[in-house]
Each structure stands twice: as C-alpha cells, then as structure tokens.
Design a protein around this motif. Sequence first.
Motif, PDB file in Angstrom:
ATOM      1  N   LEU A 170       0.821  -1.215   0.000  1.00 37.26           N
ATOM      2  CA  LEU A 170       0.000   0.000   0.000  1.00 37.26           C
ATOM      3  C   LEU A 170       0.851   1.260   0.000  1.00 37.26           C
ATOM      4  O   LEU A 170       0.527   2.238  -0.687  1.00 37.26           O
ATOM      5  CB  LEU A 170      -0.932   0.003   1.219  1.00 37.26           C
ATOM      6  N   ALA A 171       1.938   1.258   0.773  1.00 39.06           N
ATOM      7  CA  ALA A 171       2.779   2.464   0.864  1.00 39.06           C
ATOM      8  C   ALA A 171       3.365   2.826  -0.488  1.00 39.06           C
ATOM      9  O   ALA A 171       3.432   4.006  -0.853  1.00 39.06           O
ATOM     10  CB  ALA A 171       3.888   2.259   1.894  1.00 39.06           C
ATOM     11  N   THR A 172       3.790   1.830  -1.248  1.00 39.04           N
ATOM     12  CA  THR A 172       4.359   2.089  -2.571  1.00 39.04           C
ATOM     13  C   THR A 172       3.277   2.583  -3.525  1.00 39.04           C
ATOM     14  O   THR A 172       3.508   3.519  -4.306  1.00 39.04           O
ATOM     15  CB  THR A 172       5.023   0.819  -3.128  1.00 39.04           C
ATOM     16  N   LEU A 173       2.111   1.967  -3.461  1.00 39.62           N
ATOM     17  CA  LEU A 173       0.976   2.408  -4.281  1.00 39.62           C
ATOM     18  C   LEU A 173       0.656   3.871  -4.022  1.00 39.62           C
ATOM     19  O   LEU A 173       0.450   4.662  -4.962  1.00 39.62           O
ATOM     20  CB  LEU A 173      -0.243   1.534  -3.961  1.00 39.62           C
ATOM     21  N   TYR A 174       0.673   4.250  -2.765  1.00 36.06           N
ATOM     22  CA  TYR A 174       0.306   5.623  -2.392  1.00 36.06           C
ATOM     23  C   TYR A 174       1.423   6.612  -2.722  1.00 36.06           C
ATOM     24  O   TYR A 174       1.190   7.627  -3.379  1.00 36.06           O
ATOM     25  CB  TYR A 174      -0.029   5.669  -0.899  1.00 36.06           C
ATOM     26  N   ARG A 175       2.645   6.320  -2.265  1.00 34.59           N
ATOM     27  CA  ARG A 175       3.750   7.268  -2.442  1.00 34.59           C
ATOM     28  C   ARG A 175       4.113   7.451  -3.913  1.00 34.59           C
ATOM     29  O   ARG A 175       4.633   8.500  -4.295  1.00 34.59           O
ATOM     30  CB  ARG A 175       4.976   6.803  -1.668  1.00 34.59           C
ATOM     31  N   SER A 176       3.845   6.444  -4.733  1.00 33.37           N
ATOM     32  CA  SER A 176       4.164   6.548  -6.158  1.00 33.37           C
ATOM     33  C   SER A 176       3.049   7.208  -6.962  1.00 33.37           C
ATOM     34  O   SER A 176       3.224   7.471  -8.151  1.00 33.37           O
ATOM     35  CB  SER A 176       4.456   5.155  -6.735  1.00 33.37           C
ATOM     36  N   GLY A 177       1.906   7.473  -6.311  1.00 33.62           N
ATOM     37  CA  GLY A 177       0.811   8.170  -6.984  1.00 33.62           C
ATOM     38  C   GLY A 177      -0.021   7.309  -7.908  1.00 33.62           C
ATOM     39  O   GLY A 177      -0.891   7.824  -8.642  1.00 33.62           O
ATOM     40  N   TRP A 178       0.182   6.001  -7.881  1.00 31.69           N
ATOM     41  CA  TRP A 178      -0.547   5.133  -8.807  1.00 31.69           C
ATOM     42  C   TRP A 178      -2.042   5.093  -8.497  1.00 31.69           C
ATOM     43  O   TRP A 178      -2.850   4.738  -9.363  1.00 31.69           O
ATOM     44  CB  TRP A 178       0.029   3.714  -8.774  1.00 31.69           C
ATOM     45  N   TYR A 179      -2.413   5.425  -7.253  1.00 29.47           N
ATOM     46  CA  TYR A 179      -3.833   5.421  -6.891  1.00 29.47           C
ATOM     47  C   TYR A 179      -4.634   6.395  -7.750  1.00 29.47           C
ATOM     48  O   TYR A 179      -5.862   6.275  -7.869  1.00 29.47           O
ATOM     49  CB  TYR A 179      -3.994   5.775  -5.406  1.00 29.47           C
ATOM     50  N   GLU A 180      -3.959   7.351  -8.359  1.00 32.74           N
ATOM     51  CA  GLU A 180      -4.654   8.324  -9.209  1.00 32.74           C
ATOM     52  C   GLU A 180      -5.234   7.686 -10.466  1.00 32.74           C
ATOM     53  O   GLU A 180      -6.154   8.242 -11.076  1.00 32.74           O
ATOM     54  CB  GLU A 180      -3.688   9.449  -9.604  1.00 32.74           C
ATOM     55  N   VAL A 181      -4.696   6.543 -10.864  1.00 25.15           N
ATOM     56  CA  VAL A 181      -5.160   5.882 -12.083  1.00 25.15           C
ATOM     57  C   VAL A 181      -5.651   4.464 -11.796  1.00 25.15           C
ATOM     58  O   VAL A 181      -5.599   3.580 -12.648  1.00 25.15           O
ATOM     59  CB  VAL A 181      -4.046   5.865 -13.159  1.00 25.15           C
ATOM     60  N   GLN A 182      -6.126   4.237 -10.571  1.00 25.14           N
ATOM     61  CA  GLN A 182      -6.715   2.958 -10.170  1.00 25.14           C
ATOM     62  C   GLN A 182      -8.007   3.231  -9.407  1.00 25.14           C
ATOM     63  O   GLN A 182      -8.205   4.324  -8.875  1.00 25.14           O
ATOM     64  CB  GLN A 182      -5.745   2.164  -9.283  1.00 25.14           C
ATOM     65  N   ASN A 183      -8.885   2.233  -9.346  1.00 25.36           N
ATOM     66  CA  ASN A 183     -10.170   2.389  -8.669  1.00 25.36           C
ATOM     67  C   ASN A 183     -10.338   1.475  -7.467  1.00 25.36           C
ATOM     68  O   ASN A 183     -11.146   1.767  -6.573  1.00 25.36           O
ATOM     69  CB  ASN A 183     -11.323   2.122  -9.650  1.00 25.36           C
ATOM     70  N   ASN A 184      -9.603   0.370  -7.453  1.00 25.84           N
ATOM     71  CA  ASN A 184      -9.832  -0.647  -6.428  1.00 25.84           C
ATOM     72  C   ASN A 184      -8.512  -1.208  -5.907  1.00 25.84           C
ATOM     73  O   ASN A 184      -7.506  -1.233  -6.614  1.00 25.84           O
ATOM     74  CB  ASN A 184     -10.658  -1.808  -7.000  1.00 25.84           C
ATOM     75  N   VAL A 185      -8.571  -1.678  -4.673  1.00 26.19           N
ATOM     76  CA  VAL A 185      -7.442  -2.378  -4.061  1.00 26.19           C
ATOM     77  C   VAL A 185      -7.976  -3.626  -3.370  1.00 26.19           C
ATOM     78  O   VAL A 185      -8.936  -3.559  -2.602  1.00 26.19           O
ATOM     79  CB  VAL A 185      -6.708  -1.501  -3.026  1.00 26.19           C
TER      80      VAL A 185
END
Length: 334
Positions: A216-231
């Motif tokens: 989760l930390a990598t997903l968040y810090r790398s900004g990828w959540y901006e182009v994803q909808n679900n985890v």
Amino acid sequence: MTYSLSAIIGRTLVGSALMGTAMFAGHVYAQSTATIKVASYFAEEHPQNVAIREKFKPYVESHSDMQVKIYPNSSLGDERQYTNGVRTGSIEMAIAGMGLQTAKPQIGFPEWPFLFEDYDQAQSMLNGPVGEKVDPYFRELGVEPLAWTANGFRVFSSKEKIDSMDDFDGFKLRMPNLELYVEVGQALGANVQTMGMSEVYPALEQGVIDGQDNPLATLYRSGWYEVQNNVLESRHMFSPNVYLMNQQFYDNLSDDEKDVIQEASRQSMELEWKLMRESASEIKKELEESGLEVTEPSQELHDEMVEAVQPIYDDFYSQYDWAEDMVNMVREGS
C-alpha cells in the motif's frame, strides 16, 4: 637508517591516507572519510527513505568522519542497476529488494507467497533465524547485509474490482521482472507483464495494464492510486528490503566504524518497521478518501489463492533440498 617491513607499510598507509586513499594488498580503496551513497527506488517520503534520513544519516555523521548522501526515486538507476553498483563498488550502499535471488535462490525465499502472516512475525524472523540463514548468500555476492526492513505486504490494485479467481482470468498484471513474481501471477490466472517502476504510472493510465501488485505504501507514495479504482488487500506476498553495503568498503572500515554502521542500521531499521506499521491504516484511509475502494478478500477467495500457488511450493521442494526446512522454520516460529 633502516625500517622494518611493518614500519615501511605503516608509513605507506599514513602517506596514502593523507591523499584520501589507503593501499591494501596492492589495491587502492577510498578511506572511510568518503561519502556513503545510499540508493533506492523508493519515493523520498516513503518510510524507507524517512528512516535513512532521520536515523542512519545523522548517526553515521555524528559518530564518524563519514558522510551520507541519499538517492531516492531510482535516481542512481533502477534496482538492478544500483544493486549491481553496490556489488562493483561504484555505490556504497542500497536499500534493495530480493533481486539477487537470480544468482542465489535462497535470497528470494522470504518473498514466497503467503509465507508470513503479520509484521511482527516478519520482523522477528527476518532479523533473526531467516536472516541468519540468508545473509551468507549476500556475502557470497560481494555485499554485506546490514539489516532487514519492510516494504510491506503486497496487494493488488486494479481498475475493475477483484472479487473472485475468475477476475484474474486475462487480467493484465504488472509484476517485477523476477521469476517468482511471474509464477505467482500466472498461478492466479493473470496475464503477467513485467516492467520497471518508472513505467507503471503511464502503463496504468493508458490501459497497457489493468493493475499491479505492491505494498500500500508504494501504491500511495508513487501516486498510482490516481489511475486505479480498487485495491484487494490480498497480502499474497511479503516484500522485505535489506540494507546492502559493498563488501570491500565495509571490510576496510575500522572496528569502531563498523560498529557505527551497524548501530545506525539497527536504529534506522527499527524506525522503518515502526513507520510501516503506523502508516498502514493511515494510508488505507488516504486511499479511500482519494476514491479507491479497498476490500479484503473473502475467506473463500483467500483459500483459493493459497491453493493456486501451492504448485510453486511443490516445485521448490523438489528443486531445493533446503526449501522445506526453511518454510517449516518460519511456520513453526523457530
């Protein structure tokens, strides 16, 4: 006036030290006044770099003549490049994953799927019996393992929600270019595509891939959540990191300097694990506030994923005579 051989060598070393180098066995090495470059692929505010900045760097600089310079965000190359740099000596230190498993398969053992259950177990085992078993294989490759840290439990992010094993069918999944990761993704039924960290955001944005796996930390810090909808909090693999230092650089330090490096590494490691634990719920909340739906797999889906990767274990048991004992060591907690 004559001098003994030891005196001549001593005078030579003193003279070399005045020029910033020391000669050992015919080779010239940097003195310990040199800057320790620390490379990683992590974003600057990731717990890995925060811990190095707040603990390792100030401790080393206040207790020795060495300086520490931190290079986050793959600024010294991708993980493969900077790990090779540590092996050759062009980089003194790195926060590395288990990429060297391609040379020594034992190094990849801590990442085997569904091996660790929680952070407490992972920390005690990695900085205990597992580390004691695996560390010598790093040394065989020319690097000194200083401490094991946490990248975290890996999850799947995606554009479409993953509710069942059927949702992995044809799912274009980015994973690191390591055989174990590819095998895990394929065992789940995904269409695995490997690429470097810097390529992930545009690939997600352009639909080249449907999702990726990372903590989760990598997903968040790398900004990828901006182009994803679900985890999907699958926690299918635990990703450790290890502080690696060039073996010659480390060996040429004095005993006092080695003690400084070891203590700085220990303090940094402890903070990093603490930050990872504390940040998990905070990051999950931030992701949800950003519009992502974060779900836990059902017990049925969890069990099906565990069953799907069992052939990987069967292959390891038949291929490596050490594999089953290592797995039992973790599962029995000894």
